[in-house]
Structure formats: structure tokens, C-alpha cells
Scaffold this motif. Structure first.
Motif, PDB file in Angstrom:
ATOM      1  N   UNK A   1       0.814  -1.209   0.000  1.00 46.11           N
ATOM      2  CA  UNK A   1       0.000   0.000   0.000  1.00 46.11           C
ATOM      3  C   UNK A   1       0.853   1.265   0.000  1.00 46.11           C
ATOM      4  N   UNK A   2       1.978   1.180   0.737  1.00 45.99           N
ATOM      5  CA  UNK A   2       2.816   2.364   0.917  1.00 45.99           C
ATOM      6  C   UNK A   2       3.470   2.792  -0.386  1.00 45.99           C
TER       7      UNK A   2
ATOM      8  N   UNK B   1      -0.800   6.463  -0.309  1.00 47.02           N
ATOM      9  CA  UNK B   1       0.052   7.237   0.607  1.00 47.02           C
ATOM     10  C   UNK B   1      -0.636   8.515   1.029  1.00 47.02           C
TER      11      UNK B   1
ATOM     12  N   UNK C   1      -3.302   7.702   3.464  1.00 47.07           N
ATOM     13  CA  UNK C   1      -2.752   7.365   4.786  1.00 47.07           C
ATOM     14  C   UNK C   1      -2.300   8.636   5.514  1.00 47.07           C
ATOM     15  N   UNK C   2      -1.687   9.549   4.736  1.00 43.75           N
ATOM     16  CA  UNK C   2      -1.215  10.796   5.326  1.00 43.75           C
ATOM     17  C   UNK C   2      -2.356  11.652   5.864  1.00 43.75           C
TER      18      UNK C   2
ATOM     19  N   UNK D   1      -5.050  10.424   7.334  1.00 45.72           N
ATOM     20  CA  UNK D   1      -5.763   9.774   8.443  1.00 45.72           C
ATOM     21  C   UNK D   1      -5.632  10.571   9.740  1.00 45.72           C
ATOM     22  N   UNK D   2      -4.380  10.895  10.109  1.00 48.43           N
ATOM     23  CA  UNK D   2      -4.160  11.560  11.404  1.00 48.43           C
ATOM     24  C   UNK D   2      -4.778  12.960  11.426  1.00 48.43           C
ATOM     25  N   UNK D   3      -4.545  13.799  10.397  1.00 47.78           N
ATOM     26  CA  UNK D   3      -5.187  15.108  10.425  1.00 47.78           C
ATOM     27  C   UNK D   3      -6.700  15.023  10.538  1.00 47.78           C
TER      28      UNK D   3
ATOM     29  N   UNK E   1      -7.704  14.207  14.017  1.00 49.88           N
ATOM     30  CA  UNK E   1      -7.554  15.375  14.894  1.00 49.88           C
ATOM     31  C   UNK E   1      -8.736  16.326  14.705  1.00 49.88           C
TER      32      UNK E   1
ATOM     33  N   UNK F   1     -11.928  25.397  21.801  1.00 44.52           N
ATOM     34  CA  UNK F   1     -12.160  24.510  20.664  1.00 44.52           C
ATOM     35  C   UNK F   1     -13.388  24.984  19.888  1.00 44.52           C
TER      36      UNK F   1
ATOM     37  N   UNK G   1       4.452   7.377   6.897  1.00 42.76           N
ATOM     38  CA  UNK G   1       3.316   7.638   6.009  1.00 42.76           C
ATOM     39  C   UNK G   1       2.176   8.320   6.757  1.00 42.76           C
ATOM     40  N   UNK G   2       1.977   7.920   8.015  1.00 43.21           N
ATOM     41  CA  UNK G   2       0.864   8.466   8.789  1.00 43.21           C
ATOM     42  C   UNK G   2       1.123   9.909   9.238  1.00 43.21           C
TER      43      UNK G   2
ATOM     44  N   UNK H   1       3.153  13.954   6.607  1.00 46.60           N
ATOM     45  CA  UNK H   1       2.479  15.104   5.980  1.00 46.60           C
ATOM     46  C   UNK H   1       2.038  16.147   7.013  1.00 46.60           C
ATOM     47  N   UNK H   2       1.474  15.674   8.127  1.00 46.47           N
ATOM     48  CA  UNK H   2       1.040  16.583   9.178  1.00 46.47           C
ATOM     49  C   UNK H   2       2.243  17.340   9.756  1.00 46.47           C
TER      50      UNK H   2
END
Lengths: 259, 253, 282
Positions: free
Chosen positions: A4-5, A11, A14-15, A17-19, A22, A40, B93-94, B97-98
Motif C-alpha cells: 500500500x505504501x 500514501x 494514509x497521510x 488519516x491523522x489530520x 484530529x 475549541x 506515512x501516517x 504530511x502533518x
């Protein structure tokens, strides 16, 4: 799984996901109510604030004020810095006289000068510009000095063989040979000038500019406005950096792929 | 045969001494009000009295406490994050970017956000110092670990080196020099940001001392603060460079 | 430093000949100071180059060959003895004398054309003629079409030819070559040697080349100076009485090469014995 990477679209996903997590968390916090809701703010209101600020022209004014302050400071400090660095590298006397003073003054944290400059120049544009110029000045002095003192002797020999005058030696050998390091200094100067611009605008809190807008928004507890200003600051900083990297690449095109 | 060379420190001392002399002379003319220019002797007297009455050490103690505490948190987090980012493709990868996006924001722009989130108490100052330290350390650690030659990882695999000795004997020594440089840069950056944060919002600390001096038009106090913050900056930079040299001596020895 | 000036036994300058470029070196000595002690690098060098002659210098590392060239070109003027070009004592650098180094020393920030042109900056050649002269010399070294290329875009052999063009563009009376082909791979080297011979025949200025390749020295030189190290002295001068352009496989060259190698190493190198006759020209 690791396949996948290797796929670019995967990619990017995946990049994100975290933002996205949040943002969800933030949105949840904003709906929790109570004291936290003040900090907030709902994401929708950030978008509304953006539209409002952009619509009224306020955002453009602030962005332009910050941008012109940073660029003016970069030019003033950068030109002064390159000049002093080059003179120090070519004149032993100036190096001995000014070098220690330069290194002593440089130790004071940049924004630590603000109270003093505030007393002398007030908290208007003059004071801000002085700090921003100083931020651009330090790294350009250092790198120009290094650049000129490290020019290879074998190139200077060529100049001697063809009877270069000292002006030719400077213009055709010293300056171009030092250019890569000088431009490294200017790259650093750009980053410092940008930080100093935002910092002085927040700290002195007068006039226009993205930093001043953040400071004001903090006093009014408008997190949405702060976030909009930060977003624009980051985008502008990134763009400035990118533009300069292109200019640098063009000026150093003679270095080829190794650079 | 050779004339004895003039020691290098004599010309080096001349300009600062001249500057101080001119400054003293200019303030003696009485042309400038005391809010604009006070003689260096006055600044020294103020510095001495601040030192004697304990005010200076109280401010300095507060500032250094915030610096050490915030730096320790930010640097530790930066080390862990940078190493994780470099070692794991998935974490890279995770998070990269952030990380790259947030890095575009000048650290001082986080000040208003953190003030709204945390107020202006100790938590805010320690956090902003930690944030200032985090980014350079994370970046240097990432570059340092990525810079370890791939062949070394292969050697470790061939000999089936367990994880702990691999980290302790190969990874750490190889990455120490770039990481130390990153830590030094982070330390001076953290000091800069702390002084700025104290100027903005604090009830103690070197920055606050200077800001109070400004508000009360006490230029002697402001200048005393400039001198002290410069000396701290100098000591931090020199100290870090000294540690860097000692710790990387094996490379040249 | 014992820079005693002594009356040198140099003969009075020869009567003007049709071509200039006569180099006279007499009783030349040079030493460096290492840890306060003088270390002699050149000792009692006497050498005369006729105008238009090609002379090669060979010798082991440390025999002061490169130092000798730095003295002749005028980058180092701290020596005892005499160096004269057409009767004039050498005191500094001059456009009369060009030099090509082992590293091409083209300025990386200038195009080929600009690099060659910079040699003309301080000549009295009118500005409008300079471009033509530069183009002619770029053509002389077969680099036409690469005028706008930066040095990093040129191969090693091309860059070295460009350096030769830069050195020749001022039409120096004397061209010094300091291991000019030392950094090139074997095939490129053979090719540039041929080029150099062609250029010399077209230009006919006096050339003095330092090399540690005995074959190269013999292939190009009218005479080969064999030097011995510590301190550098002239050990032997070999006349190569063959017309140019030369045939690399000539038995005369072959024989002289064995002689010189014996002189330098004590015995002919068997590896060279096998390789040399088989060397084919492109």
C-alpha cells in the motif's frame, strides 16, 4: 500491507488519516460545551471567519502588511549582512574590530531587544522593521563570511595567471564562488525574518499584519480568527520559501545535479 | 627576527570599549533624557543591585526552570518522534504530511493558540518552550537515523543482533553527532521563544523583568535584562558546543 | 631561506629569431621551510627550451616537477637562480605564459565560452574581436557547439581540452602543462594526447609538459627531461629525433621508453613490456 505504501494515492490517503482524526476530535471537543468550547471552536466557524475576513478585505490587508514587512526587512538586513560578511572576510582589520562585537550582540535572543527598541522607537513600524532586519542580518553575515573565506586557492591562482584586477577577482571569482553559501544564508534569513515578523507583530500588537490580527484575536478570545491567521501564515511562509528555492536553483544552475 | 605579534584580544576589545566609552560620554552630556539613554555605569549599578536584592536570581531561576523543563519535554518527544518517523515506514506515512505542514507555522504563532487553550500560567510557557525544542530535534533525529548506512542494518540482520544491543551499539553512536547539533539549535531556539513568551505574558522571568522595565521607563533595567539574556544565550550555546565536541571525539580520535 | 643572488652563467640572450618563446633556466634552486628547517625541492636546474619546442619532464613524485612549473608561470617567485623568457627575467605572472593544470580549473559558474574569454579580459585585443578569437580557439580544441555549456556538463576530456583552449587563447609564447591528462581515463588520455599533438602543430608555441607517463612524454616531446627526486635534479635529457605527427608504435619510442623506465625504476616494467606493443590507435 506494505504494498500500500508504494502507491501514491494510498500514501496520500494514509497521510490524511491523522489530520482527519484530529479534526474529528477537535469538533467533538467543541460540542462538549463548558469552558473548553471557548478554545475549541467548531470547524464551521473557522470557515465562516475565513469567509468573513477574506470578504471584508481585512485578511488581504494583514497578509500584505506582513509580507511587505518581511520582504523589506529581508532586503535591508540581507544587503547589510552580505556586505558586512564580505568586508569582514576580505579585511583582516574589520574582522578583528567588528567580529567580536557582532558575536557578542548576536547572543541576545532576538526578541529580547524589543523592550529596548520599544523604548527608543515606540511600538510602530520602525521598531518591527528593525527587529526583522536584524533577524535577516545575523545569518547572512555569518554565511557570506564563511563563503568568501572558503573560496579555493586554485581558482584565485587562475585569476593571478590572467592578471585579474582586484575588482575582477572579486566580481568573477570570490562572489560567484561564495554564492552557494551566501544563498544558504539568505535562505536562513528568510526563515528568521518570517518568524521575527510574526513575533514582533504579536508582541507589539499595533498596526496591521497577520501577527497583530492573532494578538487581537487572542485578546478577544476568537480562536477561529487565530486559526485562520495561522493557516494563511503557514501558506505564505511555504510559498515564500518555495519561490526563493526556485530563484536559488536558477542562480546556482551552474552547479548541476550534484547540488 | 620576528616582531612580537599583538595579542588578538587587544583589537577585539577595542571596539566594545570604544562603544562603552562613547555611550558613557554621550549620556554625560545630558542631552538625552534618562528614558532614552543611561550611562553604562548606571546599568552596572542596577545589575549589581538586582543581583544583591535577589530579584535577578528569582527571575533567572524562573526562566531557567521553564527552559530546562520545557526543553526536556520537547527534546525527548522530538527524539522519540524523529526516530520513529525514520525507522517505521508506516509511522512516516501516517505522520510526516502533518509534521511537514505544522512545521511551516512559525513557533511564535502558536502563542495565541496556547494562551487560549492553557491560559498564561506556567503550563503555557513550558509548552511553548517544548514546542520550540520539538521541531529541530525531531528533524535532526530523523535525518540522523536516515543517515545511518543501510549496510549497517544489513550487518545487524546477518548477525541477528537483538534490538536492544543494535540500538545501543549501532544506532545511537551513529546518530549522536547530528542529534547533538539539533539539540544545540533547539536549545538556543527555546531560549529565544521563552524570552519572547515572557515578554508577552508572565509575572516573573527575565523577559518579564525587561517588559516591566519598559513599562516603567527604566531603561537601566531593560539593558540589564539584555545583558543577562545575552550571557545566558552565550553560555547555552558554548556549553552545548562543548558537550558536542566531547561526545563526538571518538570520530576523529 | 638562502636567497643569495649570484651571477649566473647565462649566455647573453640569443639574437631575435623568427619565433619567440625561448626559455632559459639557470642554476635554479628552490626550498620550502618545514618546521623551521629548509627542505630543498629543486637543486641546480639548468635547462634551455628553443622557441616552438615541445619538452616533456618525467620523474617520480616529489621530484619538484610541479613546483618548477609554478615558478616558471610566476605563481611563486621565491627562488634562487634565474628563469628568463626571451631574455626577460620572470618576476610575476604574465599573459606570455599560459598553464594547464591537472584539474581543469574552469570556473564552474561560467560557461565554456566565458571561461575561455576571461583570459582575454586584460589584453589589449579590441572587444569586438574577442568573441571571434574565443570561437576560433574553441574550434581548435574541437569543442564547437558546447560554447554555452557549464563545466559540469562536460566530460573530463572535454573539460581538459577547454582548459587548453583557455590557456592558448592569449597566444602565449610558452605553454606549461602540469600533468594535464593525469586525471583522465586511459582511452580518453590517448585521444587527448593526439589532440594535443595536433594543437601544438597548429599553434607552434613552446610547450613544457610535466607528466609521469613515460610513453606520453616520448610521444609528444622533442626532448624528454628525466628528473630524480629529493631534491629535484635533472638526471638525463633524452632527444627524441622523430618527426611529428608520430606513430605510437614506433620502435624508436619503444626503445627509449625501456631506457627511461630502467633509469627511473632500475628495470623495465614487465607489465609495460607486454602492453605497449599491443596498443592500438583509434
Amino acid at each position: 500491507m506494505s504494498m500500500l505504501l508504494k502507491r501514491p494515492p494510498a500514501r496520500i490517503a494514509i497521510g490524511l488519516v491523522v489530520p482527519v482524526l484530529i479534526l474529528f476530535w477537535w469538533q467533538a471537543q467543541s460540542q462538549a460545551g463548558g469552558a473548553r468550547a471557548l478554545a475549541f471552536v467548531p470547524l464551521g466557524s473557522v470557515a465562516t471567519a475565513f469567509a468573513e475576513l477574506a470578504g471584508s478585505g481585512q485578511l488581504l490587508d494583514d497578509a500584505l502588511a506582513t509580507l511587505s514587512r518581511a520582504v523589506t526587512g529581508l532586503l535591508l538586513g540581507g544587503i547589510a549582512g552580505v556586505t558586512l560578511g564580505v568586508v569582514m572576510a576580505t579585511s583582516r582589520l574589520v574582522d578583528r574590530l567588528v567580529g567580536p562585537l557582532y558575536h557578542a550582540i548576536r547572543q541576545v535572543p532576538l526578541l529580547g531587544w524589543l523592550p529596548l527598541i520599544g523604548l527608543w522607537l515606540g511600538n510602530g513600524d520602525g521598531a518591527k522593521l528593525l527587529i526583522v532586519s536584524l533577524a535577516a542580518f545575523y545569518p547572512t553575515v555569518l554565511n557570506s563570511y564563511e563563503g568568501i573565506t572558503h573560496v579555493e586557492k586554485r581558482y584565485l591562482d587562475v585569476g593571478r595567471i590572467y592578471g585579474f584586477t582586484s575588482v575582477q577577482r572579486f566580481r568573477l571569482i570570490l562572489l560567484p564562488a561564495a554564492l552557494p553559501l551566501i544563498l544558504t544564508g539568505v535562505t536562513q534569513a528568510l526563515a528568521f525574518a518570517w518568524i521575527a515578523t510574526i513575533g514582533t507583530e504579536i508582541l507589539l500588537g499595533s498596526g496591521s499584519g497577520l501577527g497583530a490580527a492573532m494578538g487581537l484575536a487572542q485578546a478577544q478570545q476568537r480562536m477561529d480568527v487565530i486559526l485562520v491567521a495561522i493557516l494563511v501564515t503557514a501558506l505564505l511562509g511555504f510559498t515564500l520559501n518555495d519561490l526563493f528555492a526556485r530563484l536559488r536553483g536558477h542562480l546556482l544552475r551552474w552547479q548541476g545535479a550534484s547540488a | 627576527m620576528m616582531a612580537r605579534p599583538i595579542p588578538a584580544f587587544i583589537p577585539a576589545l577595542a571596539p566594545p570599549l570604544l562603544l562603552i566609552g562613547a555611550w558613557q560620554a554621550a549620556s554625560a552630556t545630558g542631552l538625552f533624557p534618562a528614558q532614552v539613554l543611561v550611562p553604562p555605569s548606571e546599568v552596572m549599578r542596577t545589575l549589581a543591585s538586582l543581583a544583591v536584592n535577589g530579584e535577578l536570581s528569582a527571575h533567572l531561576g524562573q526562566s531557567l526552570f521553564r527552559l530546562v523543563f520545557g526543553f526536556a519535554i520537547g527534546a525527548t518527544a522530538g527524539l522519540a518522534f524523529g526516530a520513529a518517523l525514520a525507522l517505521s515506514k508506516w509511522i512516516e506515512a501516517l505522520f510526516s504530511p502533518l509534521f511537514l505542514a505544522v512545521r511551516q507555522v512559525p513557533v511564535l504563532a502558536f502563542v495565541p493558540v496556547l494562551v487560549l487553550l492553557l491560559g498564561i500560567e506556567e503550563g503555557f510557557k513550558i509548552t511553548i518552550v517544548a514546542v520550540a525544542a520539538f521541531f529541530p530535534v525531531a528533524l535532526a533525529t530523523f535525518d540522523g537515523v536516515r543517515g545511518v548506512p543501510k549496510a549497517w542494518f544489513e550487518v545487524a540482520r546477518v548477525y541477528r543482533t537483538p534490538l536492544v544491543p543494535f540500538v545501543a551499539r549501532i544506532l545511537v553512536p551513529a546518530t549522536v553527532p547530528p542529534v547533538l547539533t539539533g539539540l544545540r539549535i533547539a536549545l538556543t531556539r527555546a531560549w529565544l521563544v521563552l524570552v519572547a513568551a515572557e515578554l508577552l505574558a508572565a509575572d516573573s522571568g527575565i523577559g518579564q523583568m525587561m517588559e516591566m522595565g519598559r513599562q516603567m521607563f527604566r531603561i537601566d533595567v531593560v539593558l540589564a535584562g539584555v545583558i543577562v539574556s545575552g550571557l545566558i544565550g552565550f553560555a547555552l550555546d558554548r556549553g552545548a558546543k562543548w558537550i558536542e565536541r566531547r561526545a563526538t571525539r571518538w570520530r576523529t580520535a | 631561506m638562502t636567497a643569495q643572488s649570484r651571477i649566473s652563467p647565462t649566455p647573453p640572450p640569443a639574437a631575435p629569431r623568427s619565433a619567440s618563446g625561448a626559455l632559459t633556466i639557470s642554476s635554479l634552486s628552490k626550498s620550502f621551510t618545514i618546521d623551521g628547517k629548509p627542505l630543498p625541492v629543486l637543486d641546480g636546474i639548468d635547462l634551455t627550451l628553443r622557441p616552438g619546442e615541445f619538452v616533456s619532464i618525467v620523474g617520480a613524485s616529489g621530484c619538484g616537477k610541479s613546483t618548477l612549473l609554478r615558478l616558471i608561470v610566476g605563481l611563486d617567485t621565491d627562488y634562487s637562480g634565474e628563469i628568463r623568457l626571451d631574455g626577460q627575467r620572470i618576476a610575476t605572472t604574465s599573459l606570455d605564459r599560459g598553464i594547464v593544470f591537472q584539474d581543469h580549473r574552469l570556473f564552474p559558474w561560467m560557461t565554456l565560452e566565458e571561461n575561455v574569454g576571461l583570459a582575454l579580459l586584460n589584453t589589449d585585443i579590441p572587444k569586438d574581436r574577442r568573441a571571434q578569437i574565443v570561437a576560433d580557439h574553441i574550434a581548435l580544441v574541437n569543442l564547437s557547439g558546447f560554447e554555452k555549456a557549464y563545466p559540469h556538463q562536460l566530460s573530463g576530456g572535454m573539460a581538459q581540452r577547454a582548459a587548453i583552449a583557455r590557456a592558448l587563447v592569449t597566444e602565449p609564447k610558452l605553454l606549461l602543462l602540469d600533468e594535464p591528462l593525469g586525471a583522465l581515463d586511459a582511452l580518453t588520455r590517448v585521444h587527448v594526447q593526439k589532440e594535443l599533438q595536433r594543437i601544438w602543430m597548429a599553434q607552434r608555441s613552446t610547450m613544457l609538459m610535466v607528466t609521469h607517463d613515460v610513453e606520453e612524454a616520448l610521444y609528444l616531446g622533442d626532448r624528454v627531461i628525466v628528473m630524480s627526486p629529493n631534491p629535484g635534479r635533472i638526471r638525463r635529457i633524452v632527444e627524441v629525433d622523430l618527426p611529428h605527427p608520430r606513430d605510437r608504435s614506433s620502435p624508436v619510442l619503444h626503445r627509449l621508453r625501456d631506457e627511461i623506465l630502467t633509469e627511473l625504476t632500475g628495470a623495465p616494467d614487465p607489465a609495460n613490456l607486454v602492453r605497449f606493443p599491443g596498443t592500438e590507435e583509434r
